[in-house]
Design an enzyme around this catalytic site. Structure first.
Site, PDB file in Angstrom:
ATOM      1  N   GLY A 113      -5.318   5.382   3.969  1.00  0.00           N
ATOM      2  CA  GLY A 113      -5.647   6.656   3.351  1.00  0.00           C
ATOM      3  C   GLY A 113      -4.818   6.874   2.120  1.00  0.00           C
ATOM      4  N   HIS A 114      -5.286   7.742   1.261  1.00  0.00           N
ATOM      5  CA  HIS A 114      -4.427   8.154   0.163  1.00  0.00           C
ATOM      6  C   HIS A 114      -4.373   9.669   0.136  1.00  0.00           C
ATOM      7  CE1 HIS A 114      -8.103   6.068  -1.232  1.00  0.00           C
ATOM      8  NE2 HIS A 114      -8.475   7.302  -1.393  1.00  0.00           N
TER       9      HIS A 114
ATOM     10  N   GLY B 136       6.647  13.372  -9.059  1.00  0.00           N
ATOM     11  CA  GLY B 136       6.275  14.437  -8.121  1.00  0.00           C
ATOM     12  C   GLY B 136       4.854  14.168  -7.655  1.00  0.00           C
TER      13      GLY B 136
ATOM     14  N   GLY C  65       0.833  -1.205   0.000  1.00  0.00           N
ATOM     15  CA  GLY C  65       0.000   0.000   0.000  1.00  0.00           C
ATOM     16  C   GLY C  65       0.862   1.248   0.000  1.00  0.00           C
ATOM     17  N   ASP C  66       0.212   2.423  -0.055  1.00  0.00           N
ATOM     18  CA  ASP C  66       0.918   3.715  -0.066  1.00  0.00           C
ATOM     19  C   ASP C  66       1.834   3.868  -1.270  1.00  0.00           C
ATOM     20  OD1 ASP C  66      -0.220   4.188   2.481  1.00  0.00           O
ATOM     21  OD2 ASP C  66       1.389   3.019   3.396  1.00  0.00           O
TER      22      ASP C  66
ATOM     23  N   ARG D 203       1.447   7.161  11.754  1.00  0.00           N
ATOM     24  CA  ARG D 203       2.573   6.323  12.175  1.00  0.00           C
ATOM     25  C   ARG D 203       3.710   6.415  11.158  1.00  0.00           C
ATOM     26  NH1 ARG D 203      -0.335   0.507  13.450  1.00  0.00           N
ATOM     27  NH2 ARG D 203      -1.017   0.754  11.311  1.00  0.00           N
TER      28      ARG D 203
ATOM     29  N   ARG E 242       6.209   5.127   8.611  1.00  0.00           N
ATOM     30  CA  ARG E 242       6.198   3.880   7.838  1.00  0.00           C
ATOM     31  C   ARG E 242       7.552   3.201   7.921  1.00  0.00           C
ATOM     32  NH1 ARG E 242       2.989   6.871   2.928  1.00  0.00           N
ATOM     33  NH2 ARG E 242       0.921   6.712   3.861  1.00  0.00           N
TER      34      ARG E 242
ATOM     35  N   THR F 286      -3.664   7.746   7.715  1.00  0.00           N
ATOM     36  CA  THR F 286      -4.739   7.586   8.700  1.00  0.00           C
ATOM     37  C   THR F 286      -4.211   7.705  10.122  1.00  0.00           C
ATOM     38  OG1 THR F 286      -5.944   6.142   7.199  1.00  0.00           O
ATOM     39  CG2 THR F 286      -6.562   6.021   9.515  1.00  0.00           C
TER      40      THR F 286
ATOM     41  N   ASN G 100      -9.665   2.372   6.698  1.00  0.00           N
ATOM     42  CA  ASN G 100      -8.484   2.037   7.500  1.00  0.00           C
ATOM     43  C   ASN G 100      -7.179   2.521   6.899  1.00  0.00           C
ATOM     44  OD1 ASN G 100      -9.220   0.122   5.552  1.00  0.00           O
ATOM     45  ND2 ASN G 100      -7.886  -1.414   6.422  1.00  0.00           N
TER      46      ASN G 100
HETATM   47  P1  GDP Z   1      -1.969   5.413  -1.832  1.00  0.00           P
HETATM   48  O1  GDP Z   1      -2.605   4.898  -0.609  1.00  0.00           O
HETATM   49  O2  GDP Z   1      -1.431   4.326  -2.709  1.00  0.00           O
HETATM   50  O3  GDP Z   1      -2.812   6.371  -2.581  1.00  0.00           O
HETATM   51  O4  GDP Z   1      -0.663   6.204  -1.397  1.00  0.00           O
HETATM   52  P2  GDP Z   1      -0.520   7.386  -0.296  1.00  0.00           P
HETATM   53  O5  GDP Z   1      -1.275   8.554  -0.728  1.00  0.00           O
HETATM   54  O6  GDP Z   1      -0.737   6.882   1.064  1.00  0.00           O
HETATM   55  O7  GDP Z   1       1.051   7.651  -0.378  1.00  0.00           O
HETATM   56  C1  GDP Z   1       1.647   8.193  -1.445  1.00  0.00           C
HETATM   57  C2  GDP Z   1       2.320   9.479  -1.017  1.00  0.00           C
HETATM   58  O8  GDP Z   1       3.239   9.832  -2.016  1.00  0.00           O
HETATM   59  C3  GDP Z   1       1.386  10.669  -0.909  1.00  0.00           C
HETATM   60  O9  GDP Z   1       1.871  11.540   0.069  1.00  0.00           O
HETATM   61  C4  GDP Z   1       1.462  11.310  -2.293  1.00  0.00           C
HETATM   62  O10 GDP Z   1       1.185  12.699  -2.296  1.00  0.00           O
HETATM   63  C5  GDP Z   1       2.884  11.073  -2.618  1.00  0.00           C
HETATM   64  N1  GDP Z   1       3.202  10.891  -4.024  1.00  0.00           N
HETATM   65  C6  GDP Z   1       2.504  10.212  -4.980  1.00  0.00           C
HETATM   66  N2  GDP Z   1       3.207  10.189  -6.124  1.00  0.00           N
HETATM   67  C7  GDP Z   1       4.366  10.853  -5.871  1.00  0.00           C
HETATM   68  C8  GDP Z   1       5.529  11.135  -6.641  1.00  0.00           C
HETATM   69  O11 GDP Z   1       5.652  10.754  -7.801  1.00  0.00           O
HETATM   70  N3  GDP Z   1       6.528  11.833  -6.016  1.00  0.00           N
HETATM   71  C9  GDP Z   1       6.448  12.241  -4.718  1.00  0.00           C
HETATM   72  N4  GDP Z   1       7.473  12.900  -4.201  1.00  0.00           N
HETATM   73  N5  GDP Z   1       5.377  11.969  -3.961  1.00  0.00           N
HETATM   74  C10 GDP Z   1       4.361  11.287  -4.531  1.00  0.00           C
END
Ligand code: GDP
Length: 424
Positions: A39-40, A415, A11-12, A304, A306, A301, A37
């Protein structure tokens, strides 16, 4: 055209960002599993948002966002997320909720917490959002589908029956206060009022959308390694994280899922307990955590920190394989620009033998990473728009990993913002 956006590992991986971007051309975005449970995080023209239950198409006016029947529906959480995005200036998202989605009951959170307390140092590292008790109840047939909230007599009778067992557990296993039918019923009626404007017959809705050729995105939560069948069981989640489950959790004919875009992060991170072969520690991990994601690798969420690790080819290839990946979106590549050299895990040494195939949990826990070191590119790659403009060592890193994954990397994210994207 139905596409799934799912995760390869723990995840994440950045699924939210990829879904938000692809939603620009979508008609419908569906959450088909999981709950609130995980988040994104999404960064777009409206600001930065941490969503838990709202589908990532919520920032696009033309998108209908559906909570599918496969989701653990936390009603107060959903409503508060809708209000939160609206309060930050986002046009009110178009949300529909399947009448067959099941409702996360207030006691699911309690049982999650009590069970983790009981397990103490053997706990699963649950986010205590009630997910495991919720899915246990669903499959024990003592859960509540959304439509049941509107059938007062049978609702009350069912609550009474369910509480009989719950109260035995509260009294004798957990030694906690008992639940009262009247109170749970009253809460359910509040839930009914809150969710009423969104409820639809999702089966009819979906079959019409598919027939009309609408562009539908299935948005997964977590990733392959958290899948209850193919993940690091039992340190997994409780609902399937695989694209294939979209057929069930969103009610889509399986053969209509034409593209499976698996999101793979350029390094590894994980939350919760469980084997993590390429994990790193100390200052090396702290630095990657600080620089990772968008403002550090901390749970959306729970907040914590990672767990961090190098890219794991064994786990990621397996993760792509069980998803049935047709293309990879390779994300957060910009973060690695500070490293002189970048180790990647290319094999697992288990009981003196090296394997490239992802093993079951006990063998996984004995695995030691076999690392290969690739040269870094020592450059900030944010803002670059074409593949050819990327530094040579960066392209080599991508091509090395593509070769290991055995599926084409078609999208590169350099990014956090919606248009920090290179297509290949
Ligand atoms: P998800 O649960 O798969 O949607 O992932 P999360 O949102 O929990 O974690 C991804 C994190 O990486 C978030 O803080 C996004 O804003 C960030 N993010 C996504 N793509 C990129 C990227 O290409 N570069 C950087 N630096 N951050 C990214």
């Amino acid at each position: 055209m139905v596409k799934a956006v799912v995760g390869a590992c723990w995840g994440d991986e950045g699924k939210g960002k990829i879904t938000d971007m692809l939603a620009e051309d979508a008609d419908i975005v569906v959450r088909f599993q999981g709950g609130a449970n995980a988040g994104h995080t999404i960064v777009n023209d409206y600001g930065k948002f941490a969503l838990h239950l709202l589908p990532s198409g919520s920032f696009n006016r033309n998108v209908t966002n559906m909570i599918g029947n496969g989701v653990a529906l936390d009603i107060p959480q959903l409503v508060s997320e809708i209000e939160e995005v609206v309060s930050k200036g986002v046009p009110r998202p178009n949300i529909v909720v399947s009448e067959r989605a099941q409702v996360l009951m207030p006691y699911h959170r309690l049982f999650d917490q009590y069970e983790e307390e009981r397990l103490s140092d053997r706990q699963f590292g649950s986010t205590k959002s009630g997910i495991a008790p919720f899915f246990s109840d669903k499959f024990s047939k003592i859960g509540f589908q959304v439509w049941e909230l509107f059938e007062d007599d049978r609702l009350k009778e069912k609550i009474e029956n369910v509480l009989e067992v719950k109260n035995l557990m509260l009294e004798h296993i957990y030694h906690k206060p008992l639940l009262k039918t009247e109170e749970i019923f009253a809460t359910c009626k509040e839930y009914a009022e809150m969710i009423k404007p969104y409820v639809i017959d999702s089966v009819t809705f979906m079959s019409k959308a598919v027939k009309e050729g609408k562009t539908i995105l299935l948005e997964g939560q977590l990733g392959s390694l958290k899948d209850p069948d193919f993940g690091i069981y039992p340190m997994t989640t409780s609902s399937s994280t695989l694209a294939g489950y979209g057929a069930i959790g969103a009610c889509i004919p399986p053969y209509e899922i034409k593209e499976i875009i698996t999101v793979v992060k350029a390094y590894s991170s994980a939350v919760g307990a469980g084997a993590f072969v390429s994990e790193i520690f100390g200052e090396e991990a702290d630095e990657l955590r600080r620089r990772g994601g968008d403002g550090g690798e901390y749970g959306a969420t729970t907040g914590r920190p990672r767990r961090m690790g190098w890219f794991d080819c064994v786990a990621s290839r397996y993760g792509c394989r069980v998803q049935g990946t047709t293309a990879v979106a390779f994300t957060v590549l910009d973060v690695l620009g500070y490293l002189d050299e970048i180790p990647v895990c290319v094999g697992y040494e288990i009981d003196g033998e090296v394997t490239k195939d992802f093993p079951t949990t006990a063998r996984l826990e004995r695995a030691k990473p076999v690392l290969k070191v690739l040269p870094g590119w020592k450059q900030d790659i944010r803002g670059i728009k074409t593949y050819e403009e990327l530094p040579e060592n960066c392209r080599k890193y991508i091509e090395f990993i593509e070769n290991e994954l055995e599926v084409p990397i078609k999208i590169i994210s350099n990014g956090p913002a919606r248009h920090d994207i290179i297509r290949r």
